[in-house]
Design a protein around this motif. Structure first.
Motif, PDB file in Angstrom:
ATOM      1  N   GLY A   1       0.883  -1.237   0.056  1.00  0.00           N
ATOM      2  CA  GLY A   1       0.081  -0.063   0.056  1.00  0.00           C
ATOM      3  C   GLY A   1       0.872   1.421   0.033  1.00  0.00           C
ATOM      4  N   ALA A   2       0.151   2.489  -0.108  1.00  0.00           N
ATOM      5  CA  ALA A   2       1.110   3.723  -0.155  1.00  0.00           C
ATOM      6  C   ALA A   2       1.438   3.898   1.285  1.00  0.00           C
ATOM      7  CB  ALA A   2      -0.074   4.759  -0.673  1.00  0.00           C
ATOM      8  N   THR A   3       0.787   3.323   2.232  1.00  0.00           N
ATOM      9  CA  THR A   3       1.047   3.327   3.710  1.00  0.00           C
ATOM     10  C   THR A   3       2.610   3.062   3.775  1.00  0.00           C
ATOM     11  OG1 THR A   3      -1.162   2.992   4.076  1.00  0.00           O
ATOM     12  CG2 THR A   3       0.451   2.814   5.876  1.00  0.00           C
TER      13      THR A   3
ATOM     14  N   LEU B   1       5.281   5.358   2.230  1.00  0.00           N
ATOM     15  CA  LEU B   1       5.192   6.724   2.724  1.00  0.00           C
ATOM     16  C   LEU B   1       6.124   6.432   4.189  1.00  0.00           C
ATOM     17  CD1 LEU B   1       1.684   7.935   3.059  1.00  0.00           C
ATOM     18  CD2 LEU B   1       3.590   8.896   1.912  1.00  0.00           C
TER      19      LEU B   1
ATOM     20  N   TYR C   1      -2.935  14.343   5.860  1.00  0.00           N
ATOM     21  CA  TYR C   1      -3.185  12.662   5.958  1.00  0.00           C
ATOM     22  C   TYR C   1      -2.430  12.177   7.187  1.00  0.00           C
ATOM     23  CZ  TYR C   1      -3.467   7.831   5.154  1.00  0.00           C
ATOM     24  OH  TYR C   1      -3.793   6.419   5.100  1.00  0.00           O
TER      25      TYR C   1
ATOM     26  N   TYR D   1       1.248  10.808   7.976  1.00  0.00           N
ATOM     27  CA  TYR D   1       2.632  11.781   7.617  1.00  0.00           C
ATOM     28  C   TYR D   1       3.089  12.051   8.979  1.00  0.00           C
ATOM     29  CZ  TYR D   1       0.373  12.726   3.070  1.00  0.00           C
ATOM     30  OH  TYR D   1      -0.410  12.514   1.905  1.00  0.00           O
TER      31      TYR D   1
ATOM     32  N   ASN E   1       0.553  16.438  -0.877  1.00  0.00           N
ATOM     33  CA  ASN E   1      -0.507  15.485  -1.262  1.00  0.00           C
ATOM     34  C   ASN E   1      -1.566  16.019  -2.318  1.00  0.00           C
ATOM     35  OD1 ASN E   1      -3.438  14.142   0.662  1.00  0.00           O
ATOM     36  ND2 ASN E   1      -2.322  13.252  -1.206  1.00  0.00           N
TER      37      ASN E   1
ATOM     38  N   ASN F   1      -6.203  14.849   0.242  1.00  0.00           N
ATOM     39  CA  ASN F   1      -7.141  14.391   1.287  1.00  0.00           C
ATOM     40  C   ASN F   1      -6.966  15.102   2.618  1.00  0.00           C
ATOM     41  OD1 ASN F   1      -8.343  13.110   3.200  1.00  0.00           O
ATOM     42  ND2 ASN F   1      -7.227  10.965   3.012  1.00  0.00           N
TER      43      ASN F   1
ATOM     44  N   ASP G   1       2.533  12.681  -2.373  1.00  0.00           N
ATOM     45  CA  ASP G   1       1.530  11.644  -2.194  1.00  0.00           C
ATOM     46  C   ASP G   1       0.445  11.750  -3.337  1.00  0.00           C
ATOM     47  OD1 ASP G   1      -0.503   9.971  -1.380  1.00  0.00           O
ATOM     48  OD2 ASP G   1      -0.207  10.216   0.652  1.00  0.00           O
TER      49      ASP G   1
ATOM     50  N   VAL H   1      -1.855   9.317  -4.491  1.00  0.00           N
ATOM     51  CA  VAL H   1      -2.829   8.096  -4.487  1.00  0.00           C
ATOM     52  C   VAL H   1      -4.068   8.434  -5.237  1.00  0.00           C
ATOM     53  CG1 VAL H   1      -1.637   6.855  -2.417  1.00  0.00           C
ATOM     54  CG2 VAL H   1      -3.677   8.422  -2.189  1.00  0.00           C
ATOM     55  N   TYR H   2      -4.578   9.825  -5.411  1.00  0.00           N
ATOM     56  CA  TYR H   2      -5.709  10.036  -5.827  1.00  0.00           C
ATOM     57  C   TYR H   2      -5.488  10.707  -7.259  1.00  0.00           C
ATOM     58  CZ  TYR H   2      -7.465   9.275  -1.167  1.00  0.00           C
ATOM     59  OH  TYR H   2      -7.688   8.662  -0.046  1.00  0.00           O
TER      60      TYR H   2
ATOM     61  N   SER I   1      -1.232   4.276  -5.418  1.00  0.00           N
ATOM     62  CA  SER I   1      -1.871   3.138  -4.681  1.00  0.00           C
ATOM     63  C   SER I   1      -2.856   2.533  -5.977  1.00  0.00           C
ATOM     64  CB  SER I   1      -2.391   3.404  -3.458  1.00  0.00           C
ATOM     65  OG  SER I   1      -3.246   2.318  -3.040  1.00  0.00           O
TER      66      SER I   1
ATOM     67  N   LYS J   1      -6.411   2.755  -4.560  1.00  0.00           N
ATOM     68  CA  LYS J   1      -7.491   3.864  -4.700  1.00  0.00           C
ATOM     69  C   LYS J   1      -7.904   3.770  -6.265  1.00  0.00           C
ATOM     70  CE  LYS J   1      -6.518   5.591  -0.721  1.00  0.00           C
ATOM     71  NZ  LYS J   1      -7.691   5.185   0.247  1.00  0.00           N
TER      72      LYS J   1
ATOM     73  N   LYS K   1      -3.805  -3.895  -0.800  1.00  0.00           N
ATOM     74  CA  LYS K   1      -2.587  -3.295  -0.052  1.00  0.00           C
ATOM     75  C   LYS K   1      -1.551  -3.226  -1.174  1.00  0.00           C
ATOM     76  CE  LYS K   1      -2.546  -0.985   3.077  1.00  0.00           C
ATOM     77  NZ  LYS K   1      -2.613   0.046   3.443  1.00  0.00           N
TER      78      LYS K   1
HETATM   79  C1  LIG Z   1      -3.569  10.595   0.963  1.00  0.00           C
HETATM   80  C2  LIG Z   1      -3.464   8.966   1.175  1.00  0.00           C
HETATM   81  N1  LIG Z   1      -2.339   8.480   1.241  1.00  0.00           N
HETATM   82  C3  LIG Z   1      -1.933   7.102   1.494  1.00  0.00           C
HETATM   83  C4  LIG Z   1      -3.328   6.551   1.669  1.00  0.00           C
HETATM   84  C5  LIG Z   1      -2.747   4.965   2.162  1.00  0.00           C
HETATM   85  O1  LIG Z   1      -3.080   4.150   0.823  1.00  0.00           O
HETATM   86  P1  LIG Z   1      -2.938   2.612   0.823  1.00  0.00           P
HETATM   87  O2  LIG Z   1      -4.454   2.043   1.348  1.00  0.00           O
HETATM   88  O3  LIG Z   1      -2.628   2.303  -0.461  1.00  0.00           O
HETATM   89  O4  LIG Z   1      -1.990   2.084   2.103  1.00  0.00           O
HETATM   90  C6  LIG Z   1      -4.204   6.970   1.868  1.00  0.00           C
HETATM   91  C7  LIG Z   1      -5.613   6.303   2.382  1.00  0.00           C
HETATM   92  O5  LIG Z   1      -6.590   6.494   2.768  1.00  0.00           O
HETATM   93  C8  LIG Z   1      -4.530   8.395   1.570  1.00  0.00           C
HETATM   94  O6  LIG Z   1      -5.974   8.760   1.575  1.00  0.00           O
END
Ligand SMILES: Cc1ncc(COP(=O)(O)O)c(C=O)c1O
Length: 383
Positions: free
Chosen positions: A96-98, A101, A122, A125, A167, A171, A199, A201-202, A230, A233, A241
């Motif tokens: 995942g992007a999590t 990061l 978000y 961070y 980002n 978000n 970031d 992801v969107y 990601s 998303k 993930k």
């Molecule tokens: C801005 C942002 N970055 C990263 C993530 C995490 O993404 P992932 O589910 O791929 O770990 C989210 C998930 O809500 C997000 O909103």
């Protein structure tokens, strides 16, 4: 026994998403809080996952991710953004992007470094800064426009600043930053020799014909930027993930050093399925965007009847709404809504350190079936 918790984690608060989701379950609430779809992603991607399971794609993937997925990421960056990445060295598939990061921040920050975050941020961070021993420094995006303010950003930079986190699309505000705003960040990054963690992801959840500007396309930014995205998303499959980082040379090596020991490799059949998904991106995106834009409009229009003032997002699946003048703060309001009205929302003040602006807003997520959205809107009338 000695205290079992380190100083590193003592300042990290429990996540608001977990708290709100628990309350939502307890009160059988309609959940417009946590950011994931309550409907399934494309069945043809599920089929590709099953196909991978059945054709023995079940052992460890290579540490940086399967070649086909890295090629697909490099492919769409070339087609859509005219960015050239080396799939061998520059792209790393993460949990995942999590994890992207986390790995990027652990890899690139030393204790004592300062990191600039735009608030509302978000939440990972802020936590990752603390885990890396770095100091988060927040710059406010002021409501209702949520623009990057050049002088406030410049004033936050000190000799200890090492990184700016951008980002975009953003978000929780739904902002897509303009080219001018991104140039402000890029100018400062060049001038002060800073890294940018972008970031994105969107990147594909964009409305009204707005086009995403990848930060690495700005002059001089390819070498300074770690981009994160990601498939969760992009394909509405957050549970799989599968995310990735894109960075040149030594930045990529650094991220891989953490990834190697934090996660090592990401689930193999899912990577095959997401490679298949990204290879069909051009055909997939028009309907994906149209679906989410329609949901955004449904919620925005529906809230016109309510006492809440919605701020139209340009991207993401989030919408900020302003509470009526004189209401209780966002946390009390969100708690009352979930317990009494049985509708869960996120109180955004938890995404701020400096400004009080979050107290007069709520964050709603419209990645929900039309039925959930209608029920949620009904419960938000006269709140
Ligand atoms: C801005 C942002 N970055 C990263 C993530 C995490 O993404 P992932 O589910 O791929 O770990 C989210 C998930 O809500 C997000 O909103």
């Amino acid at each position: 026994m000695k205290d079992t918790q380190t100083r590193r984690i003592s300042a990290i608060e429990p996540s608001i998403f977990a708290t709100m989701s628990q309350l939502a379950i307890k009160h059988k609430a309609v959940n417009l809080g946590q950011g994931f779809p309550d409907f399934d992603g494309p069945s043809w991607i599920v089929d590709a996952f099953v196909e991978a399971l059945r054709t023995a794609k079940n052992q460890y993937a290579p540490m940086p991710g399967i070649q086909r997925l890295r090629n697909a990421v490099a492919g769409y960056h070339k087609t859509f953004y005219d960015l050239d990445w080396n799939a061998e060295t520059d792209i790393t598939v993460t949990a995942g992007a999590t994890e992207s990061l986390f790995s990027a921040m652990l890899a690139l920050l030393d204790p004592g470094d300062e990191v600039i975050l735009f608030e509302p941020y978000y939440d990972s961070y802020y936590a990752n800064c603390l885990l890396a021993g770095a100091a988060p420094v927040c710059v406010t995006l002021h409501a209702p426009e949520f623009r990057i303010d050049a002088s406030e950003l410049a004033a936050a930079i000190t000799p200890r600043t090492r990184m700016i986190i951008v980002n975009n699309p953003h978000n929780p505000t739904g902002r897509m930053f303009s080219r001018d705003e991104l140039d402000i960040v890029a100018d400062l990054a060049r001038r002060h020799d800073l890294l940018v963690l972008s970031d994105e992801v969107y990147e594909f959840l964009t409305f009204d014909g707005n086009t995403h500007i990848p930060f690495a396309t700005l002059p001089g930014m390819r070498e300074r930027t770690v981009t994160v995205s990601s498939t969760g998303k992009t394909f509405g499959m957050t549970g799989w993930k599968i995310g990735y980082t894109i960075a040149a040379g030594r930045l990529s090596d650094a991220v891989r050093t953490v990834h190697q020991f934090a996660t090592f490799a990401v689930n193999t059949p899912g990577q095959h399925a997401m490679a298949h998904g990204l290879e069909q991106l051009s055909e997939y995106l028009p309907e994906f965007r149209a679906t989410y834009q329609r949901k955004r409009d449904l919620l925005f229009e529906g809230l016109r009847e309510s006492t809440l003032r919605a701020i139209l997002p340009q991207g993401t699946y989030f919408m900020m709404v302003r509470l009526p003048e004189g209401s209780e703060g966002d946390v009390d309001c969100a708690t009352r809504l979930v317990t009494e009205r049985r509708v869960a929302v996120i109180p955004p003040s938890v995404f701020y350190q400096n400004s009080e602006e979050g107290r007069s807003m709520l964050r709603l997520c419209f990645a929900k079936t039309d039925e959930t959205l209608r029920e949620g809107m009904a419960r938000l009338q006269d709140c």
